[in-house]
Motif scaffolding. Structure first.
Motif, PDB file in Angstrom:
ATOM      1  N   TRP A 428     -41.258 115.468 -54.550  1.00 21.64           N
ATOM      2  CA  TRP A 428     -41.947 116.979 -54.969  1.00 21.64           C
ATOM      3  C   TRP A 428     -42.062 117.409 -53.324  1.00 21.64           C
ATOM      4  O   TRP A 428     -42.422 118.532 -53.048  1.00 21.64           O
ATOM      5  N   ARG A 429     -42.052 116.070 -51.815  1.00 25.53           N
ATOM      6  CA  ARG A 429     -42.520 117.187 -50.443  1.00 25.53           C
ATOM      7  C   ARG A 429     -40.841 116.982 -50.179  1.00 25.53           C
ATOM      8  O   ARG A 429     -41.024 118.142 -49.790  1.00 25.53           O
ATOM      9  N   GLY A 430     -40.021 116.892 -51.083  1.00 28.64           N
ATOM     10  CA  GLY A 430     -38.595 117.179 -50.263  1.00 28.64           C
ATOM     11  C   GLY A 430     -37.618 116.356 -50.429  1.00 28.64           C
ATOM     12  O   GLY A 430     -37.904 115.405 -51.359  1.00 28.64           O
ATOM     13  N   SER A 431     -36.250 115.859 -49.615  1.00 26.78           N
ATOM     14  CA  SER A 431     -35.227 115.261 -50.630  1.00 26.78           C
ATOM     15  C   SER A 431     -35.566 113.633 -49.456  1.00 26.78           C
ATOM     16  O   SER A 431     -35.755 114.057 -48.678  1.00 26.78           O
ATOM     17  N   LEU A 432     -35.864 112.458 -50.142  1.00 22.09           N
ATOM     18  CA  LEU A 432     -35.965 111.356 -49.613  1.00 22.09           C
ATOM     19  C   LEU A 432     -34.793 110.629 -49.889  1.00 22.09           C
ATOM     20  O   LEU A 432     -34.164 110.864 -50.706  1.00 22.09           O
ATOM     21  N   ALA A 433     -34.712 109.309 -48.959  1.00 15.80           N
ATOM     22  CA  ALA A 433     -33.113 109.143 -49.240  1.00 15.80           C
ATOM     23  C   ALA A 433     -33.459 107.175 -49.079  1.00 15.80           C
ATOM     24  O   ALA A 433     -34.468 106.867 -48.067  1.00 15.80           O
ATOM     25  N   HIS A 434     -32.668 107.077 -49.563  1.00 14.51           N
ATOM     26  CA  HIS A 434     -32.662 104.750 -49.382  1.00 14.51           C
ATOM     27  C   HIS A 434     -30.838 104.319 -49.524  1.00 14.51           C
ATOM     28  O   HIS A 434     -30.983 104.616 -50.317  1.00 14.51           O
ATOM     29  N   ARG A 435     -30.989 103.358 -48.330  1.00 14.73           N
ATOM     30  CA  ARG A 435     -29.557 102.658 -48.367  1.00 14.73           C
ATOM     31  C   ARG A 435     -30.485 101.594 -48.132  1.00 14.73           C
ATOM     32  O   ARG A 435     -30.860 101.096 -47.925  1.00 14.73           O
ATOM     33  N   VAL A 436     -29.908 100.807 -49.256  1.00 14.98           N
ATOM     34  CA  VAL A 436     -29.874  99.198 -49.895  1.00 14.98           C
ATOM     35  C   VAL A 436     -28.930  98.234 -49.080  1.00 14.98           C
ATOM     36  O   VAL A 436     -27.628  99.037 -49.862  1.00 14.98           O
ATOM     37  N   GLU A 437     -28.669  97.308 -48.911  1.00 15.86           N
ATOM     38  CA  GLU A 437     -27.881  96.135 -48.886  1.00 15.86           C
ATOM     39  C   GLU A 437     -28.428  94.776 -49.094  1.00 15.86           C
ATOM     40  O   GLU A 437     -29.278  94.605 -49.314  1.00 15.86           O
ATOM     41  N   LEU A 438     -27.443  94.530 -50.138  1.00 15.38           N
ATOM     42  CA  LEU A 438     -27.420  93.732 -50.962  1.00 15.38           C
ATOM     43  C   LEU A 438     -26.507  92.219 -50.550  1.00 15.38           C
ATOM     44  O   LEU A 438     -24.923  92.442 -50.104  1.00 15.38           O
ATOM     45  N   GLY A 439     -27.209  90.997 -49.911  1.00 14.99           N
ATOM     46  CA  GLY A 439     -25.797  89.786 -49.847  1.00 14.99           C
ATOM     47  C   GLY A 439     -26.039  89.073 -50.680  1.00 14.99           C
ATOM     48  O   GLY A 439     -25.886  89.422 -51.530  1.00 14.99           O
TER      49      GLY A 439
END
Length: 488
Positions: A428-439
């Protein structure tokens, strides 16, 4: 997605080319590998994603600054140094960003061997506030402790009469270590953290986290579940926008409008609880799926939409309210672009950015439209919210028709292998981003979060220039940024 390994010497040239080609810097993530640091720059444009990767030795940990190319890059670089000790060489503002003066020298909290109980010294005001001098200039400090139930932030105003010459915001009073808390968890066990990154954006952050996990693990999500996810995202937009419409009216003394807005917000919060079992819509999202208890009542959504429309008409029809909104705290379009602003702040300044269109995870249909105003003032930010609320209800009604009563099965998927993934969501505030790494075994090894408030906070001082001090609460509320989403 394209991954581009690059040496430090070629980084600036490559990034300059990508930025000039229309890509936006979405986030910068540091990674502590066995013998080296790895810095990942993620850039996006509509239908496109590029990752630029730089590996630096532990004993010579620096990257060339990109601050001259991108204002957000310069802030991400200062974050890299404060959390990992990676120096942005040549940075024009070399002082700390996250770490206040009482943080120990040489202590970097994201490192694996960081002391969990460091010795903190008193903060004796080491933050380099620029003093504005001249006839009649004085300073007004506000915060970090505020009268309301909000998190800490300090604002230093340089003022002549009532006119603000300059405002400097000092944030990051609370470092909760949110990104580090994800490490070592199963992906499903990270949901409770994602829901609490910024409490009013539980759906937005959780959805971005899960989509990044699914991207890393190659998990396909059924369209019915993606429709449910879109429905939850728009419900979250509704109750937050309604609250802001009332609060903005309240900040110019039109309390009756705020009272009705709070009544409507309470109606929506109860609808949220009936839908998911939680007033803030927690608990409905899983890895690979979604499930709700019941679908929202279309009649109730139409009723709220119509009442909000009446409330907006009454509010903007009041000459005093309109005069206080119009021309107040103007953020020019060129400044909004240069600072990398997002969401309703950007769209109110004529910047047409919206991840629902540019990075869709489901087709929202013909009823969806991006809302853009060009005034850049409080009035424009109010109108964007009001018009977006109307669009959200139209999208919700369409989604309900397409779901045809389906509420999802809620069956989650447990990733088992390594991988890296990224996702953008128009919260709702704007574009948010997540980057995830899995081991190995699918365990989370790194989560990098970029809330829209990280991009939008620097725009508030720009908009406040030549604004009067009594309008600061109104201007601040028109931006309504998250302390928690910024102070991770």
């Amino acid at each position: 997605m394209t991954t581009r390994p690059v040496g430090r010497e070629e980084l600036a040239e490559m990034m300059a080319g990508l930025l000039a080609g229309g890509l936006r810097l979405a986030l910068v993530a540091a990674h502590e590998d066995a013998e080296t640091f790895r810095v990942v720059y993620v850039l996006t444009a509509a239908g496109r994603r590029e990752e630029v990767v730089v590996v630096v030795p532990r004993g010579d940990a620096w990257v060339p600054t990109l601050a001259a190319l991108s204002y957000p890059a310069g802030r991400f670089e200062r974050e890299l140094r404060d959390l990992y000790g990676i120096e942005p060489r040549g940075h024009p503002l070399p002082h700390r960003l996250l770490r206040h003066g009482h943080w120990p020298v040489g202590w970097y909290p994201m490192l694996r061997d960081a002391d969990p109980e460091p010795v903190f010294a008193p903060d004796v005001g080491s933050f380099p506030f620029l003093e504005v001098e001249g006839p009649g200039v004085y300073e007004i400090p506000i915060g970090p402790v505020h009268a309301g139930l909000i998190e800490p932030g300090h604002f230093r105003f340089s003022v002549v009469g009532e006119t603000i010459l300059r405002m400097k915001a000092r944030l990051w009073f609370l470092h909760r270590g949110m990104e580090k808390l994800f490490e070592g968890r199963r992906p499903a066990d990270g949901i409770e953290l994602a829901e609490r990154i910024s409490g009013d954006t539980a759906v937005g952050h959780t959805l971005a986290y899960l989509m990044a996990v699914e991207d890393a693990a190659g998990i396909d999500v059924a369209e019915s579940d993606r429709l449910l996810r879109a429905l939850l995202l728009e419900l979250e937009r509704l109750h937050n926008h309604v609250a802001d419409l009332g609060a903005l009216a309240n900040d110019v003394g039109f309390g009756v409008a705020n009272a009705h807005a709070l009544r409507l917000r309470e109606t929506l919060l109860r609808l949220n609880r009936a839908t998911t079992g939680h007033r803030l819509l927690r608990g409905a999202l899983t890895v690979g799926g979604a499930q709700v208890r019941a679908l929202p009542d279309p009649l109730l959504l139409r009723t709220v939409r119509d009442e909000v429309a009446d409330l907006v008409e009454i509010t903007l029809g009041h000459s005093v309210v309109h005069d206080r909104f119009a021309g107040t705290a103007v953020l020019p379009r060129e400044q909004a672009v240069a600072l990398g602003t997002l969401g309703y702040v950007a769209r109110a300044s004529g910047v047409d950015v919206d991840a629902r269109r540019d990075h869709p995870f489901v087709d929202l249909g013909e009823r969806f439209a991006t809302i853009v105003e060009d005034g850049g003032d409080v009035l424009a930010r109010y109108r964007v919210r009001a018009r977006e609320l109307d669009v959200s209800v139209a999208v919700l009604l369409d989604l309900l028709d397409r779901l045809a009563g389906g509420t999802g099965d809620g069956v989650g998927v447990d990733p088992t292998g390594p991988g890296a993934g990224f996702a953008q969501v128009e919260a709702w505030r704007g574009s948010l981003a997540h980057r995830v790494e899995l081991g190995e075994g699918g365990v989370v090894t790194r989560v990098k979060v970029a809330d829209p408030s990280f991009f939008n906070w620097p725009a508030l001082p720009v908009a406040l220039t030549d604004t009067i001090v009594p309008d600061f609460p109104l201007a601040n509320k028109s931006f309504n940024q998250s302390y928690a989403g910024n102070d991770l």
